[in-house]
Design an enzyme around this catalytic site. Structure first.
Site, PDB file in Angstrom:
ATOM      1  N   HIS A 162      11.661   1.136   0.730  1.00 33.25           N
ATOM      2  CA  HIS A 162      11.279  -0.235   1.078  1.00 33.25           C
ATOM      3  C   HIS A 162      12.330  -0.881   1.973  1.00 33.25           C
ATOM      4  O   HIS A 162      12.222  -2.076   2.288  1.00 33.25           O
ATOM      5  CB  HIS A 162      11.100  -1.080  -0.184  1.00 33.25           C
ATOM      6  CG  HIS A 162       9.899  -0.716  -1.000  1.00 33.25           C
ATOM      7  ND1 HIS A 162       8.674  -0.479  -0.438  1.00 33.25           N
ATOM      8  CD2 HIS A 162       9.746  -0.573  -2.344  1.00 33.25           C
ATOM      9  CE1 HIS A 162       7.805  -0.189  -1.402  1.00 33.25           C
ATOM     10  NE2 HIS A 162       8.423  -0.235  -2.551  1.00 33.25           N
ATOM     11  N   ARG A 207       1.107  -5.107   5.682  1.00 30.00           N
ATOM     12  CA  ARG A 207      -0.014  -5.758   5.003  1.00 30.00           C
ATOM     13  C   ARG A 207       0.129  -7.274   5.138  1.00 30.00           C
ATOM     14  O   ARG A 207       1.254  -7.786   5.241  1.00 30.00           O
ATOM     15  CB  ARG A 207       0.005  -5.361   3.518  1.00 30.00           C
ATOM     16  CG  ARG A 207      -1.168  -5.854   2.690  1.00 30.00           C
ATOM     17  CD  ARG A 207      -0.985  -5.472   1.216  1.00 30.00           C
ATOM     18  NE  ARG A 207      -2.179  -5.766   0.429  1.00 30.00           N
ATOM     19  CZ  ARG A 207      -2.251  -5.668  -0.896  1.00 30.00           C
ATOM     20  NH1 ARG A 207      -1.182  -5.287  -1.598  1.00 30.00           N
ATOM     21  NH2 ARG A 207      -3.370  -5.956  -1.535  1.00 30.00           N
ATOM     22  N   GLY A 237       0.807  -1.214   0.000  1.00 29.42           N
ATOM     23  CA  GLY A 237       0.000   0.000   0.000  1.00 29.42           C
ATOM     24  C   GLY A 237       0.835   1.256   0.000  1.00 29.42           C
ATOM     25  O   GLY A 237       0.383   2.332   0.406  1.00 29.42           O
ATOM     26  N   LYS A 288      -5.279  -4.259  -8.092  1.00 35.33           N
ATOM     27  CA  LYS A 288      -6.600  -4.514  -7.501  1.00 35.33           C
ATOM     28  C   LYS A 288      -6.781  -3.789  -6.171  1.00 35.33           C
ATOM     29  O   LYS A 288      -7.815  -3.212  -5.900  1.00 35.33           O
ATOM     30  CB  LYS A 288      -6.823  -6.016  -7.308  1.00 35.33           C
ATOM     31  CG  LYS A 288      -6.998  -6.773  -8.622  1.00 35.33           C
ATOM     32  CD  LYS A 288      -7.439  -8.206  -8.377  1.00 35.33           C
ATOM     33  CE  LYS A 288      -7.731  -8.908  -9.698  1.00 35.33           C
ATOM     34  NZ  LYS A 288      -8.170 -10.291  -9.487  1.00 35.33           N
ATOM     35  N   GLY A 289      -5.777  -3.887  -5.320  1.00 34.27           N
ATOM     36  CA  GLY A 289      -5.803  -3.131  -4.078  1.00 34.27           C
ATOM     37  C   GLY A 289      -6.717  -3.643  -2.995  1.00 34.27           C
ATOM     38  O   GLY A 289      -6.908  -2.979  -1.988  1.00 34.27           O
ATOM     39  N   PHE A 313     -10.244   3.631  -4.910  1.00 31.32           N
ATOM     40  CA  PHE A 313      -9.404   2.802  -5.772  1.00 31.32           C
ATOM     41  C   PHE A 313      -9.631   3.068  -7.260  1.00 31.32           C
ATOM     42  O   PHE A 313      -8.673   3.180  -8.029  1.00 31.32           O
ATOM     43  CB  PHE A 313      -9.615   1.311  -5.477  1.00 31.32           C
ATOM     44  CG  PHE A 313      -8.711   0.430  -6.290  1.00 31.32           C
ATOM     45  CD1 PHE A 313      -7.370   0.279  -5.953  1.00 31.32           C
ATOM     46  CD2 PHE A 313      -9.179  -0.199  -7.431  1.00 31.32           C
ATOM     47  CE1 PHE A 313      -6.523  -0.489  -6.727  1.00 31.32           C
ATOM     48  CE2 PHE A 313      -8.330  -0.977  -8.208  1.00 31.32           C
ATOM     49  CZ  PHE A 313      -6.999  -1.132  -7.848  1.00 31.32           C
TER      50      PHE A 313
END
Length: 605
Positions: free
Chosen positions: A420, A441, A345, A569-570, A540
């Site tokens: 990251h 996540r 995310g 897609k999320g 989205f």
């Protein structure tokens, strides 16, 4: 059936009957091709090779001959071009105007031609295109001759090393096998339904032309100290091309200036080499010899990896050159970082944070790419990892600015930076000096999203499915992993006043509430209307169409595949569509094992 070809070829030959060896026949696209094993080491060839083997073994050599010898798909073409340029006084004009196969012919090619599943007309086109193609034609070539062969040394003329110069190149057999697989597909030699896993079985059982691999390589290795032998590793050549060029030049008694070395390194640079019509054999696609959906020069690069620190974080090796600069980067008190494990995310959180911290400036958000407003700290170490067409890398560097650490350091305040990296590889004073938003996540959703992200970037082989990818993920062989070490480092700092720890699942379940949490963290007050407007901006469907964040322009330059999307897609929990019962059980066990001594738990959303 064992036999001897002639008195002047002192090797036993075993003819392989395809009826008695169905595993050979099953792989091929042509039922008419038969094979043989030659000599005590059982080298494997199409039986057509037997008709020319004595001629090659007894070929008259000259003192100024040069041979490049390799097991197939070991960097042969690049080495041929390198050697030819070095030995021909950097004659780039001739190199450009004359196909490499004319300047540096393939010794045993004529025995391969009938192996190919082509029409008579296509074979004639191939013969004309690949002149000189026969031993007789090669023998008539003017001196000095440059000759390529994939034969092991034992099947080449016995005086080879005493009379000629030989450059031998070896490559990791796993990379060789992958490249060989795609080469055979390109030439329609294997049945379309055969996958790499099946091909690998043929490779390790020595049922691939010119194998066994290790017998081939070890014959050359034993001769590596002969004064007329230069033994190279493909991995070392590609890692430091200028140094390899100097080694080749020294071997041939040539002196090259730094400018000449750099020019040749640029000539051999993969992107330039792939476009070079004198070496890429693209004309064979035009005549139906090669399939239209492949390339003779395919990837050519070995991305090497490294593990860093006590937690063994996994990175492309290029990261190592950047790591000290990041770790020692000068921070400012008004810096803001969004830190996540990839595909957690990140993009959504960057946009949310930037809008909140920049007084809801939607005009600038719309007109300025997110990568410019909120740059990716370690991106420059990732750029060489991606595969793209033409001059895509250079275009990418221009489009994604700031790209380098230096450019990020020169940004005006306040800076917004994405990373990251785990906290332990970021500057030690990060939480004391800056604001950090960390997002975690569910790793199953992360893995699915990461898989499609790598496919989008052409980083995985097309035939690799998600189940295969999941094995890499849980064994910590994915960039920025191990996943749990990454997340738990941040979790331990969740109560630091400069850390906001969020779960992706909670953000997507109640976006207005997440917006308020972010606003509170940065000391911002948003009205209900402002929250609703930002929630709509982050919806989205709207987000996916937002050109300042969706990176669609990367499709146009070949960085992204045309059939995918950066913002895909999320949704949370989508992993259930990809995990079978066995994978689900494995994931449960893996998660439980990694969380058993912690208080970290994923939200029940």
């Amino acid at each position: 059936m064992d036999c001897k070809l002639s008195n002047d070829f002192p090797f036993e030959v075993e003819i392989l009957n395809t009826k008695e060896n169905p595993e050979i026949k099953d792989y091929l696209n042509d039922d008419q091709v038969s094979f043989a094993r030659v000599g005590p080491k059982k080298f494997f060839f199409p039986s057509d090779f037997l008709s020319m083997a004595p001629s090659i073994y007894n070929m008259a050599l000259r003192s100024d001959d040069t041979f490049v010898v390799t097991f197939p798909k070991s960097g042969t073409t690049m080495t041929q071009e390198l050697v030819w340029i070095v030995c021909n006084n950097s004659d780039y004009e001739k190199a450009k105007s004359s196909p490499l196969n004319e300047r540096f012919p393939f010794l045993e090619l004529s025995s391969m031609v009938r192996k190919l599943s082509y029409t008579e007309n296509e074979i004639e086109v191939l013969k004309k295109a690949m002149m000189p193609v026969s031993i007789n034609e090669i023998e008539k070539m003017p001196s000095p001759r440059f000759i390529k062969s994939h034969l092991p040394l034992s099947l080449l003329p016995t005086s080879l090393l005493d009379q000629t110069k030989v450059v031998y190149v070896a490559r990791d057999p796993r990379d060789v096998a992958v490249s060989y697989y795609y080469h055979d597909k390109l030439m329609n030699l294997s049945k379309p339904e055969n996958d790499f896993k099946q091909y690998w079985k043929y490779f390790v059982s020595d049922n691939i032309s010119f194998g066994p691999y290790f017998e081939h390589v070890l014959e050359a290795w034993e001769k590596r100290n002969h004064p007329n032998m230069l033994f190279l590793f493909y991995e070392e050549v590609t890692k430091d091309l200028p140094r390899a060029i100097q080694r080749v030049a020294n071997f041939f008694g040539k002196t090259l200036s730094d400018d000449q070395v750099n020019k040749l390194a640029d000539h051999l640079d993969f992107d330039n080499f792939k476009k070079n019509k004198s070496v890429n054999l693209e004309y064979l696609q035009e005549n139906g010899i090669f399939r239209s959906d492949g390339a003779f020069i395919r990837k050519g690069k070995n991305i090497s990896f490294a593990r860093v620190g006590s937690k063994m974080y996994f990175f492309p090796k290029d990261f190592l050159s950047l790591a000290p600069s990041i770790y020692n980067m000068a921070l400012r008190s008004d810096d803001t970082f969004v830190v996540t494990f990839p595909k957690s995310g990140t993009t959504m959180t960057q946009e949310l944070v930037w809008i909140v911290c920049n007084n809801s400036d939607y005009e600038k958000a719309k007109s300025t790419a997110l990568s410019t407003r909120f740059p990716f700290l370690e991106l420059s170490s990732m750029v060489r990892k991606v595969s793209c067409t033409g001059n895509g890398i250079e275009i990418l560097k221009k489009l994604i600015v700031p790209l380098t650490i230096k450019q990020i350091e020169e940004m005006p305040s306040p800076r917004f930076i994405k990373s990251h990296l785990p906290l332990s590889l970021l500057p030690p004073s990060l939480l004391d000096k800056t604001k950090v938003v960390y997002v975690a996540r569910d790793p199953r959703d992360v893995a699915v999203s990461y898989y499609y992200h790598d496919k989008l970037l052409n980083l995985t082989e097309p035939e690799n499915d998600f189940k295969h990818y999941w094995k890499y993920f849980v064994s910590d062989n994915i960039s920025f992993g191990p996943y749990f070490e990454h997340v738990l480092e941040a979790w331990k700092k969740r109560n630091h006043p400069n850390m906001l720890f969020l779960f992706y699942e909670e953000i997507t379940k109640n976006l207005p509430r997440a917006i308020q949490r972010v606003a509170n963290f940065f000391g911002k007050t948003l009205s209900d209307d402002q929250v609703d407007k930002l929630a709509d901006h982050m919806d989205f469907d709207n987000f996916k169409k937002n050109k300042s964040v969706n990176l669609e322009y990367l499709k146009e330059i070949g960085i992204f595949r045309s059939d995918g999307a950066f913002i895909r897609k999320g949704k949370s929990g989508g992993w259930r569509d990809y995990f079978d019962e066995e994978m689900s059980a494995q994931a449960d066990e893996w998660i439980a094992k990694n969380l058993q001594d912690t208080d970290f738990r994923f939200p029940d959303c």
